[in-house]
Enzyme design. Structure first.
Site, PDB file in Angstrom:
ATOM      1  N   ASN A  13       0.879  -1.174   0.000  1.00 52.42           N
ATOM      2  CA  ASN A  13       0.000   0.000   0.000  1.00 52.42           C
ATOM      3  C   ASN A  13       0.911   1.218   0.000  1.00 52.42           C
ATOM      4  O   ASN A  13       1.461   1.588   1.031  1.00 52.42           O
ATOM      5  CB  ASN A  13      -0.893  -0.023   1.253  1.00 52.42           C
ATOM      6  CG  ASN A  13      -1.711   1.247   1.398  1.00 52.42           C
ATOM      7  OD1 ASN A  13      -1.796   2.049   0.469  1.00 52.42           O
ATOM      8  ND2 ASN A  13      -2.316   1.426   2.566  1.00 52.42           N
ATOM      9  N   TRP A  14       1.064   1.788  -1.187  1.00 50.43           N
ATOM     10  CA  TRP A  14       2.016   2.909  -1.316  1.00 50.43           C
ATOM     11  C   TRP A  14       1.490   4.193  -0.679  1.00 50.43           C
ATOM     12  O   TRP A  14       2.239   5.138  -0.482  1.00 50.43           O
ATOM     13  CB  TRP A  14       2.319   3.175  -2.792  1.00 50.43           C
ATOM     14  CG  TRP A  14       3.169   2.133  -3.458  1.00 50.43           C
ATOM     15  CD1 TRP A  14       3.524   0.897  -2.975  1.00 50.43           C
ATOM     16  CD2 TRP A  14       3.795   2.245  -4.748  1.00 50.43           C
ATOM     17  NE1 TRP A  14       4.323   0.238  -3.884  1.00 50.43           N
ATOM     18  CE2 TRP A  14       4.497   1.043  -4.982  1.00 50.43           C
ATOM     19  CE3 TRP A  14       3.817   3.241  -5.726  1.00 50.43           C
ATOM     20  CZ2 TRP A  14       5.227   0.823  -6.154  1.00 50.43           C
ATOM     21  CZ3 TRP A  14       4.540   3.022  -6.896  1.00 50.43           C
ATOM     22  CH2 TRP A  14       5.240   1.824  -7.101  1.00 50.43           C
ATOM     23  N   LYS A  15       0.181   4.256  -0.410  1.00 53.79           N
ATOM     24  CA  LYS A  15      -0.443   5.474   0.143  1.00 53.79           C
ATOM     25  C   LYS A  15      -0.149   6.670  -0.782  1.00 53.79           C
ATOM     26  O   LYS A  15      -0.084   6.507  -1.985  1.00 53.79           O
ATOM     27  CB  LYS A  15       0.029   5.701   1.579  1.00 53.79           C
ATOM     28  CG  LYS A  15      -0.125   4.433   2.431  1.00 53.79           C
ATOM     29  CD  LYS A  15       0.043   4.642   3.891  1.00 53.79           C
ATOM     30  CE  LYS A  15      -0.141   3.312   4.611  1.00 53.79           C
ATOM     31  NZ  LYS A  15      -0.114   3.429   6.053  1.00 53.79           N
ATOM     32  N   HIS A  98      -9.587   1.492   4.359  1.00 46.42           N
ATOM     33  CA  HIS A  98      -8.345   1.631   5.133  1.00 46.42           C
ATOM     34  C   HIS A  98      -8.585   2.579   6.299  1.00 46.42           C
ATOM     35  O   HIS A  98      -9.355   3.538   6.178  1.00 46.42           O
ATOM     36  CB  HIS A  98      -7.229   2.165   4.226  1.00 46.42           C
ATOM     37  CG  HIS A  98      -5.892   2.113   4.891  1.00 46.42           C
ATOM     38  ND1 HIS A  98      -5.482   3.081   5.769  1.00 46.42           N
ATOM     39  CD2 HIS A  98      -4.902   1.187   4.846  1.00 46.42           C
ATOM     40  CE1 HIS A  98      -4.276   2.754   6.225  1.00 46.42           C
ATOM     41  NE2 HIS A  98      -3.899   1.613   5.675  1.00 46.42           N
ATOM     42  N   GLU A 100      -6.961   4.932   7.435  1.00 41.11           N
ATOM     43  CA  GLU A 100      -6.702   6.351   7.137  1.00 41.11           C
ATOM     44  C   GLU A 100      -7.892   6.980   6.422  1.00 41.11           C
ATOM     45  O   GLU A 100      -8.197   8.160   6.619  1.00 41.11           O
ATOM     46  CB  GLU A 100      -5.405   6.480   6.316  1.00 41.11           C
ATOM     47  CG  GLU A 100      -4.176   6.264   7.190  1.00 41.11           C
ATOM     48  CD  GLU A 100      -2.991   5.638   6.474  1.00 41.11           C
ATOM     49  OE1 GLU A 100      -2.938   5.670   5.234  1.00 41.11           O
ATOM     50  OE2 GLU A 100      -2.107   5.099   7.180  1.00 41.11           O
ATOM     51  N   GLU A 170      -5.987  -4.876  10.277  1.00 40.86           N
ATOM     52  CA  GLU A 170      -4.984  -3.846  10.548  1.00 40.86           C
ATOM     53  C   GLU A 170      -5.321  -3.108  11.839  1.00 40.86           C
ATOM     54  O   GLU A 170      -6.111  -2.154  11.829  1.00 40.86           O
ATOM     55  CB  GLU A 170      -4.949  -2.842   9.393  1.00 40.86           C
ATOM     56  CG  GLU A 170      -4.532  -3.445   8.068  1.00 40.86           C
ATOM     57  CD  GLU A 170      -3.832  -2.433   7.186  1.00 40.86           C
ATOM     58  OE1 GLU A 170      -2.702  -2.718   6.775  1.00 40.86           O
ATOM     59  OE2 GLU A 170      -4.385  -1.355   6.928  1.00 40.86           O
ATOM     60  N   GLY A 176       1.855   2.302  10.721  1.00 35.65           N
ATOM     61  CA  GLY A 176       2.833   3.387  10.579  1.00 35.65           C
ATOM     62  C   GLY A 176       3.465   3.830  11.888  1.00 35.65           C
ATOM     63  O   GLY A 176       4.117   4.868  11.946  1.00 35.65           O
ATOM     64  N   SER A 216       2.865  -2.048  10.407  1.00 35.47           N
ATOM     65  CA  SER A 216       4.288  -2.088  10.744  1.00 35.47           C
ATOM     66  C   SER A 216       4.956  -3.438  10.490  1.00 35.47           C
ATOM     67  O   SER A 216       5.907  -3.796  11.175  1.00 35.47           O
ATOM     68  CB  SER A 216       4.518  -1.641  12.193  1.00 35.47           C
ATOM     69  OG  SER A 216       4.103  -0.293  12.369  1.00 35.47           O
ATOM     70  N   GLY A 237       2.620  -1.114   4.313  1.00 34.92           N
ATOM     71  CA  GLY A 237       2.791   0.298   3.982  1.00 34.92           C
ATOM     72  C   GLY A 237       4.265   0.630   3.776  1.00 34.92           C
ATOM     73  O   GLY A 237       4.834   0.410   2.707  1.00 34.92           O
ATOM     74  N   GLY A 238       4.880   1.139   4.829  1.00 35.09           N
ATOM     75  CA  GLY A 238       6.266   1.616   4.762  1.00 35.09           C
ATOM     76  C   GLY A 238       7.226   0.664   4.056  1.00 35.09           C
ATOM     77  O   GLY A 238       8.003   1.083   3.184  1.00 35.09           O
TER      78      GLY A 238
HETATM   79  P1  PGA Z   1       2.502   0.278   7.654  1.00 33.66           P
HETATM   80  O1  PGA Z   1       1.078   0.488   6.937  1.00 33.66           O
HETATM   81  O2  PGA Z   1       3.044  -1.044   7.146  1.00 33.66           O
HETATM   82  O3  PGA Z   1       3.332   1.441   7.222  1.00 33.66           O
HETATM   83  O4  PGA Z   1       2.237   0.239   9.118  1.00 33.66           O
HETATM   84  C1  PGA Z   1       0.205  -0.586   6.746  1.00 33.66           C
HETATM   85  C2  PGA Z   1      -1.050  -0.082   6.081  1.00 33.66           C
HETATM   86  O5  PGA Z   1      -1.457   1.050   6.369  1.00 33.66           O
HETATM   87  O6  PGA Z   1      -1.663  -0.793   5.265  1.00 33.66           O
END
Ligand code: PGA
Length: 255
Positions: A13-15, A98, A100, A170, A176, A216, A237-238
């Site tokens: 997930n590049w966001k 998600h 966010e 999640e 994050g 994470s 994500g990251g």
């Molecule tokens: P993260 O994000 O791996 O940076 O914690 C995961 C996500 O939001 O899908």
């Protein structure tokens, strides 16, 4: 539980990251790394990178996903993108709900449900995200929260369609933050999601659904998480923004 009944999938997930030249560079770096993976490989990228990603991954084992989709087919919804607009350019997956989106953009279980049904109707495979916030975990109501989200988010989704749906557990406190769920916490909730699906559908259907952990996950902590019987890969994500890191997750999920 039998992991052979379903596919482990690692989805990036590049966001809101990567300009087009940056996206091109990352995908080119990723291609030879992803080639060896036997798990599913998906990259979910910003709308502006979707065509680039579809083009560059043609003929490879990397599938492309969007990060959101609107639930109407067309109309006066300024700034929104429909499911048909995504499928027409070759997008196969879409992240829905998600945390966010829920936290910053007013996403609710009702709109997650509408988006999920619209995606499925158009032939897009949804990656539906659920998860508790820290206060809910502390109040010991994680299972109530997850059960409510699963029931509302997937309301009216047929047994046939749920098998095309990926669910991502999640925990919001782990996204994050660098604070990952323990292997046991991830397994407990992923197994609980499967139990909930078995009640809503049946055991065979629940066993066929890919249930990821996200929050994470990185090369250092992924082995234990991905070895759990009900954790079928991850939403990343990251660690999806660096090809080498993403490669370690692919390798681990392919074991
Ligand atoms: P993260 O994000 O791996 O940076 O914690 C995961 C996500 O939001 O899908």
């Amino acid at each position: 539980m039998n992991k052979e009944l379903r596919q482990a999938i690692i989805a990036g997930n590049w966001k809101m990251n990567k300009t087009r030249p940056e996206a091109k560079a990352l995908i080119e770096e990723l291609k030879p790394i992803a080639e060896k993976a036997t798990c599913g490989v998906i990259i979910c990228v910003p709308f502006t990178n979707l065509e680039t990603a579809v083009e560059l991954t043609k003929g490879t084992n990397i599938k492309v996903g969007a990060e959101n989709v609107h639930f109407k087919e067309s109309g006066a919804y300024t700034g929104e993108i429909s499911a048909a607009m995504l499928t027409e350019i070759g997008v196969e997956y879409v992240i829905i709900g998600h945390s966010e989106r829920r936290q910053y953009f007013g996403e609710t279980d009702e709109t997650v449900n509408l988006r999920t049904k619209a995606a499925l109707a158009a032939g897009l495979k949804p990656i539906v995200c659920v998860g508790e916030v820290l206060a809910e975990r502390k109040a010991d109501i994680t299972k109530e929260v997850i059960s409510t989200q699963i029931k509302l988010d997937l309301m009216g989704v047929s047994a046939e369609d749920i098998k095309k749906t990926v669910i991502a557990y999640e925990p919001v406190w782990a996204i994050g933050t660098g604070e990952v769920a323990t292997d046991e916490q991830a397994q407990e909730v992923c197994a609980f999601i499967r139990e909930t699906l078995a009640k809503l559908y049946d055991q065979a259907t629940a066993d066929a659904v890919t249930i990821q952990y996200g929050g994470s996950m990185n090369p250092k902590n992924c082995a234990g998480l991905l070895a759990q019987p009900d954790v079928d890969g991850g939403l990343i994500g990251g660690a999806s923004l660096k090809a080498a890191d993403f490669g370690v997750l692919l390798e681990e999920a392919s074991k």
